[in-house]
Enzyme design. Sequence first.
Site, PDB file in Angstrom:
ATOM      1  N   TYR A   1       0.800  -1.226   0.000  1.00  0.00           N
ATOM      2  CA  TYR A   1       0.000   0.000   0.000  1.00  0.00           C
ATOM      3  C   TYR A   1       0.835   1.280   0.000  1.00  0.00           C
ATOM      4  CZ  TYR A   1      -4.525  -2.265   0.299  1.00  0.00           C
ATOM      5  OH  TYR A   1      -5.653  -2.993  -0.006  1.00  0.00           O
TER       6      TYR A   1
ATOM      7  N   ASP B   1      -9.150 -33.048   6.478  1.00  0.00           N
ATOM      8  CA  ASP B   1     -10.140 -33.776   5.690  1.00  0.00           C
ATOM      9  C   ASP B   1      -9.468 -34.924   4.948  1.00  0.00           C
ATOM     10  OD1 ASP B   1     -12.253 -32.116   6.412  1.00  0.00           O
ATOM     11  OD2 ASP B   1     -12.022 -30.800   4.674  1.00  0.00           O
TER      12      ASP B   1
END
Length: 358
Positions: free
Chosen positions: A100, A239
């Site tokens: 930024y 998972d």
Amino acid sequence: MAFAPMGPEASFFEVLDRHRESLLAALRRGGQEPPSGGSRVASRFEDSVGLQMVSHCTTRKIKSDSPKSVKKFALILKILSMIYKLVQSNTYATKRDIYYTDSQLFGNQTVVDNIINDISCMLKVSRRSLHILSTSKGLIAGNLRYIEEDGTKVNCTCGATAIAVPSNIQGIRNLVTDAKFVLIVEKDATFQRLLDDNFCNKLSPCIMITGKGVPDLNTRLLVKKLWDTFHVPVFTLVDADPHGIEIMCIYKYGSMSMSFEAHHLTVPAIRWLGLLPSDLKRLNVPKDSLIPLTNRDQMKLDSILRRPYVTCQPFWRKEMEIMADSKMKAEIQALTFLSSDYLSRVYLPNKLKFGGWI
């Protein structure tokens, strides 16, 4: 003052204690694991470290007088000048802060991220040494206390909420725990469910960490720091799909893009606790709770099976072959067909008590 152990009786942790002794014995033998049942850099695999950059890897040249690389050269100089100012003033900035400062010049955050990785790799130093910090997204809870660099005392004792992983892992000190193990949880939803089920208090002492998916640098640094400091067993709960296995591999063996920092990031002693593909058949998880592998999943699974570290993990290979043969995957939430709290009440306690990890 140490935490008072709560939860299961001492005999519950006998298997865990034996596992820890085997890990410590491996460290005394020279860091090898006990037998188990800049970006785009050339890497090699070493069992005790993970993926690390080779000393004779190919390099890229960026020239100031080449039309193809003049912009990249200018951006590198721009960021190097900012790093110099940070080091000189002993201040720190995040990668987002750097982007930024001139977002139009950099174009997007990925450009900044890649250049910082290249500089870190080129100079063979960590981002922290460049005075550049990463924004943390991970969470930690459980039997752990520490003091941050600014003197803030942090108590992660498990409750309804977790503590954000610090942005300056190297600055934390005076770590204290009675934890018997560390549990890395792939997804934030699963992590929050375990918190809601009061898992840490029911099965304490332990430490839980989540990187909310693919882990950020600070979460990986924290896992490494906990291992180096306490040498307690570290397990992963992911998972039963290629993406979960990939995330587990990043914690354990590292990634190609960060291979130049492997010694600071990887924990090869990590074990796969669940969800194992073989668990799906063993627990009679119904087919309507399973999900077919996509073409992308199959490509990812094939890619992992070809990696050098799978050679020294025959039990991992067997689990991945079960997944490949069934062409099915499952999320941890598939266990809720048994009961809503089956994961915290039955699955994890049994796995930890009887050594159900690989």
